[in-house]
Design a protein around this motif. Sequence first.
Motif, PDB file in Angstrom:
ATOM      1  N   VAL A   1      69.495 -24.545 109.166  1.00 21.02           N
ATOM      2  CA  VAL A   1      70.808 -24.930 107.616  1.00 21.02           C
ATOM      3  C   VAL A   1      71.480 -26.364 108.717  1.00 21.02           C
ATOM      4  O   VAL A   1      71.772 -27.619 108.618  1.00 21.02           O
ATOM      5  N   VAL A   2      71.141 -25.710 110.066  1.00 18.66           N
ATOM      6  CA  VAL A   2      72.292 -26.920 111.524  1.00 18.66           C
ATOM      7  C   VAL A   2      71.738 -27.763 111.059  1.00 18.66           C
ATOM      8  O   VAL A   2      71.514 -28.598 111.895  1.00 18.66           O
ATOM      9  N   THR A   3      69.929 -27.590 111.870  1.00 17.04           N
ATOM     10  CA  THR A   3      69.203 -29.126 112.189  1.00 17.04           C
ATOM     11  C   THR A   3      68.818 -29.354 110.598  1.00 17.04           C
ATOM     12  O   THR A   3      68.928 -30.896 110.971  1.00 17.04           O
ATOM     13  N   VAL A   4      69.141 -29.400 109.689  1.00 17.78           N
ATOM     14  CA  VAL A   4      68.553 -29.994 108.662  1.00 17.78           C
ATOM     15  C   VAL A   4      69.960 -30.622 108.769  1.00 17.78           C
ATOM     16  O   VAL A   4      69.899 -32.263 108.280  1.00 17.78           O
ATOM     17  N   PHE A   5      71.324 -29.757 108.694  1.00 23.03           N
ATOM     18  CA  PHE A   5      72.004 -30.857 108.215  1.00 23.03           C
ATOM     19  C   PHE A   5      72.647 -31.941 109.191  1.00 23.03           C
ATOM     20  O   PHE A   5      73.543 -32.860 109.006  1.00 23.03           O
ATOM     21  N   GLN A   6      72.157 -31.793 110.080  1.00 26.75           N
ATOM     22  CA  GLN A   6      72.162 -32.607 111.490  1.00 26.75           C
ATOM     23  C   GLN A   6      71.279 -34.408 111.606  1.00 26.75           C
ATOM     24  O   GLN A   6      71.952 -34.771 111.787  1.00 26.75           O
ATOM     25  N   PHE A   7      69.864 -33.042 111.222  1.00 29.39           N
ATOM     26  CA  PHE A   7      68.584 -34.538 111.088  1.00 29.39           C
ATOM     27  C   PHE A   7      69.160 -35.576 110.497  1.00 29.39           C
ATOM     28  O   PHE A   7      69.362 -36.835 110.534  1.00 29.39           O
ATOM     29  N   ALA A   8      69.318 -35.069 108.784  1.00 31.77           N
ATOM     30  CA  ALA A   8      69.724 -35.832 107.974  1.00 31.77           C
ATOM     31  C   ALA A   8      70.721 -37.103 108.144  1.00 31.77           C
ATOM     32  O   ALA A   8      70.328 -38.767 107.914  1.00 31.77           O
TER      33      ALA A   8
ATOM     34  N   VAL B   1      66.153 -36.667 116.883  1.00 31.45           N
ATOM     35  CA  VAL B   1      65.342 -35.208 117.877  1.00 31.45           C
ATOM     36  C   VAL B   1      66.077 -34.683 119.064  1.00 31.45           C
ATOM     37  O   VAL B   1      66.869 -33.637 119.051  1.00 31.45           O
ATOM     38  N   GLY B   2      66.742 -36.054 119.851  1.00 33.27           N
ATOM     39  CA  GLY B   2      67.228 -35.608 121.399  1.00 33.27           C
ATOM     40  C   GLY B   2      68.553 -35.118 120.409  1.00 33.27           C
ATOM     41  O   GLY B   2      68.855 -34.241 121.283  1.00 33.27           O
ATOM     42  N   ALA B   3      69.342 -35.652 119.692  1.00 36.32           N
ATOM     43  CA  ALA B   3      70.213 -35.183 119.286  1.00 36.32           C
ATOM     44  C   ALA B   3      70.523 -33.875 118.910  1.00 36.32           C
ATOM     45  O   ALA B   3      71.717 -33.226 118.553  1.00 36.32           O
ATOM     46  N   VAL B   4      70.015 -33.601 117.493  1.00 39.20           N
ATOM     47  CA  VAL B   4      69.913 -32.130 117.128  1.00 39.20           C
ATOM     48  C   VAL B   4      69.277 -30.989 117.954  1.00 39.20           C
ATOM     49  O   VAL B   4      69.589 -30.101 118.391  1.00 39.20           O
ATOM     50  N   ALA B   5      68.447 -31.193 119.022  1.00 33.38           N
ATOM     51  CA  ALA B   5      68.103 -30.479 119.912  1.00 33.38           C
ATOM     52  C   ALA B   5      69.584 -30.099 120.476  1.00 33.38           C
ATOM     53  O   ALA B   5      68.901 -28.963 120.907  1.00 33.38           O
ATOM     54  N   LEU B   6      69.628 -30.710 121.170  1.00 36.69           N
ATOM     55  CA  LEU B   6      71.211 -30.575 122.138  1.00 36.69           C
ATOM     56  C   LEU B   6      72.268 -30.247 121.384  1.00 36.69           C
ATOM     57  O   LEU B   6      73.043 -29.812 121.456  1.00 36.69           O
ATOM     58  N   CYS B   7      72.837 -30.730 119.946  1.00 34.76           N
ATOM     59  CA  CYS B   7      73.384 -30.296 119.124  1.00 34.76           C
ATOM     60  C   CYS B   7      72.974 -28.370 119.244  1.00 34.76           C
ATOM     61  O   CYS B   7      74.096 -28.038 118.480  1.00 34.76           O
TER      62      CYS B   7
ATOM     63  N   ASP C   1      74.344 -49.976 124.191  1.00 37.59           N
ATOM     64  CA  ASP C   1      73.162 -49.349 124.408  1.00 37.59           C
ATOM     65  C   ASP C   1      72.103 -49.496 124.931  1.00 37.59           C
ATOM     66  O   ASP C   1      71.005 -50.066 125.737  1.00 37.59           O
ATOM     67  N   THR C   2      72.060 -48.208 124.470  1.00 41.68           N
ATOM     68  CA  THR C   2      71.351 -47.337 124.935  1.00 41.68           C
ATOM     69  C   THR C   2      71.286 -46.052 124.446  1.00 41.68           C
ATOM     70  O   THR C   2      71.743 -45.451 123.920  1.00 41.68           O
ATOM     71  N   ARG C   3      69.727 -45.253 124.526  1.00 34.22           N
ATOM     72  CA  ARG C   3      69.521 -44.357 123.339  1.00 34.22           C
ATOM     73  C   ARG C   3      69.706 -43.249 123.803  1.00 34.22           C
ATOM     74  O   ARG C   3      70.405 -42.453 122.408  1.00 34.22           O
ATOM     75  N   LEU C   4      70.405 -43.064 125.167  1.00 34.82           N
ATOM     76  CA  LEU C   4      70.969 -41.472 125.358  1.00 34.82           C
ATOM     77  C   LEU C   4      72.642 -41.990 124.844  1.00 34.82           C
ATOM     78  O   LEU C   4      73.034 -40.596 124.448  1.00 34.82           O
ATOM     79  N   GLY C   5      73.316 -43.031 124.893  1.00 37.13           N
ATOM     80  CA  GLY C   5      74.120 -43.001 124.692  1.00 37.13           C
ATOM     81  C   GLY C   5      74.998 -42.394 122.740  1.00 37.13           C
ATOM     82  O   GLY C   5      75.377 -41.408 122.706  1.00 37.13           O
ATOM     83  N   LEU C   6      73.802 -42.524 122.402  1.00 38.10           N
ATOM     84  CA  LEU C   6      73.570 -42.094 120.220  1.00 38.10           C
ATOM     85  C   LEU C   6      73.150 -41.240 120.537  1.00 38.10           C
ATOM     86  O   LEU C   6      73.531 -39.935 119.778  1.00 38.10           O
TER      87      LEU C   6
END
Length: 261
Positions: free
Chosen positions: A183-190, A64-70, A122-127
């Motif tokens: 479209v972007v959300t789904v294609f990045q979430f999966a 959720v964090g990565a998709v929202a930022l992207c 070893d951090t979630r922020l990095g991912l």
Amino acid sequence: MLWIYAAIAFGPLVLVALGSFRSNADILQRPVGLPDSLDLGNYLRAWETASVSTYFTNSILVTVGAVALCVAVSATAAYALSRWRFPGRALLAAFFLSGLMIPAKLGLLPVFYMFQSMGLIDTRLGLILLYAASGVPFSIFVIMGFMRGLPTELEEAARLDGAGEGRLFVSVALPLMRPALAVVTVFQFAPTWNDFFYPLVLLRSSDRYTIPVGLTRFFGEFATDRAALFAGLVIALVPLALIFAFATRQIISGLTAGMSR
């Protein structure tokens, strides 16, 4: 032909779902078969004892964090590149889109050293930062294609009413972008939710594992808890099934409107 493809695609999912209600002994004796009863014990064991709840929470936070930022970065960049006229606009757009030609995993070594120097191993922020950055080129490509096919009259009318660029983006552009954003959300979430490679390389602590890496802990040297593994796989599929179910209409309209232009 579509029905045949659907049967081939959904067949393994059905076997996994049925296996999640069976015991390990039953699965070893009959690899393919129906469960004797709908026992949720495998799900409880996977969720509590095997720490699937921890892996699931980590995956939710990272994805959720990565998709929202992207999506936030891509929407603002695509709006500026498709609506504003400034020197170097075409070069900047080409720079963003050039990321589509470079597989992100080829840059793992410099990314690893950069994250190590920044304390992000070893951090979630990095991912989150890595997944968000790797999804920006495709997201900008989709949103730019969609925005170029939309009329500018609404934005011009809003400017005449005194709306600034910030108000234009929030009140006019974002609602128009909704199919493309879906479209972007789904294609990045999966792919982010299912990714196994980056968490395996960049994470060290088991309490920070995402669910694809965490599920590998069901495989032992001498035994494998197949029933709990199947239950964990079903749990991992639930968010993907929900997001595809709720966003299907937006995905179709976004693809047909954006990709065709």
